[in-house]
Structure formats: structure tokens, C-alpha cells
Design an enzyme around this catalytic site. Structure first.
Site, short mmCIF file in Angstrom:
data_model
loop_
_atom_site.label_atom_id
_atom_site.label_comp_id
_atom_site.label_asym_id
_atom_site.label_seq_id
_atom_site.Cartn_x
_atom_site.Cartn_y
_atom_site.Cartn_z
N GLN A 92 0.96 -1.18 -0.09
CA GLN A 92 -0.02 0.05 -0.11
C GLN A 92 0.67 1.31 -0.01
O GLN A 92 1.76 1.36 0.75
CB GLN A 92 -0.78 -0.03 1.33
CG GLN A 92 -1.96 1.23 1.25
CD GLN A 92 -2.75 1.26 2.19
OE1 GLN A 92 -2.66 0.21 3.16
NE2 GLN A 92 -3.83 2.03 2.20
N HIS A 98 -8.52 2.14 -1.30
CA HIS A 98 -9.00 2.17 -2.86
C HIS A 98 -9.01 0.81 -3.31
O HIS A 98 -8.07 -0.22 -2.70
CB HIS A 98 -7.83 2.94 -3.45
CG HIS A 98 -6.42 2.64 -3.47
ND1 HIS A 98 -5.85 3.11 -2.26
CD2 HIS A 98 -5.55 1.90 -3.84
CE1 HIS A 98 -4.48 2.74 -2.04
NE2 HIS A 98 -4.48 1.63 -3.13
#
Ligand code: 5GP
Ligand code: ZN
Length: 112
Positions: A92, A98
Site C-alpha cells: 500500500q 482504494h
């Protein structure tokens, strides 16, 4: 403000493919497949680890929107992948949750 909050606020441009009151979807700037869309909540949530019971609805909306976009792009039958990366080992890099929607080519499993 985080990078994706700036995209929501139109302070940074993005190729937006869907928007409503709660959800924004836009093309990934560094696509890893012919379709690579990021589906995000407009309300900032940093990682999946921060999710609260009240967030169940928005997470469902992200997943459902990804499936609709896959259908619109003609990859629902051939297949697609939806991924949330969380923290370091998953890679990440943007700390606003997301959902990656990837498709349009064969995707290896397991992932790297
Ligand atoms: P993560 O590695 O955090 O799961 O995914 C972050 C994603 O955001 C990456 O695929 C990266 O290419 C994408 N990204 C990073 N900066 C930008 C940007 O400014 N605009 C867009 N559209 N995507 C971005
Ligand atoms: Zn944010």
C-alpha cells in the site's frame, strides 16, 4: 490532505470514470492491465484496519461499483480482479482505501 482526497477535491487531475455522492472511480496513473481503475470512498479512510461497522455500506458500494464498471468494460465474463492492498507487505502506497479493478488480460495467481 491525502493524494486521493486531492483528486476528489479536483486539486489534482485524474481520468474520472464514475462519480456519485459517496464514490469516485478513476484510471490508475500506472496501469497494470488494460483495465486498471481505482474505486474510492469520498470520505477519507486510511486503511481497511480503520473500518468501523458504519463503513459496511460504503465498502459494499465500492465492490458493487467495481463489478458494474467491469460489466461496462466487457470484462465481467472474461474475468477481473478486485484488490485492496493494506500496509507494507501488501505494497500500500496511498493511505486512502482504494479498490483496484484489474482486467482485460490473464492475471497470474498467486500474486507476487
Ligand atoms: P496501492 O499500492 O496503495 O495499493 O495503490 C496505489 C495506486 O495509486 C497505484 O497503483 C498507483 O499507480 C496509483 N496512483 C498513485 N498516484 C496516483 C495519481 O496521482 N493518480 C492516479 N490516477 N493514480 C495514482
Ligand atoms: Zn484521503
Amino acid at each position: 490532505m491525502c493524494l486521493f482526497c486531492k483528486i476528489i477535491a479536483r486539486e489534482i487531475p485524474a481520468s474520472i470514470v464514475y462519480e456519485d455522492d459517496r464514490v469516485l472511480a478513476f484510471d490508475d496513473i500506472n496501469p497494470q492491465a488494460p483495465t486498471h481503475v481505482l474505486v474510492i470512498p469520498k470520505r477519507h479512510i486510511g486503511t481497511l484496519s480503520e473500518l468501523q461497522p458504519d463503513d459496511d455500506g460504503i465498502v459494499g458500494e465500492l465492490v458493487r461499483r467495481a463489478a458494474i464498471l467491469a460489466g461496462e468494460r466487457g470484462i465481467a465474463i472474461s474475468g477481473f480482479r478486485t484488490v485492496f492492498n493494506t500496509n507494507r507487505d501488501a505494497g500500500q502506497t496511498v493511505f486512502h482505501i482504494h479498490l483496484h479493478l484489474l482486467g482485460g488480460r490473464g492475471l497470474a495467481w498467486p500474486p507476487g
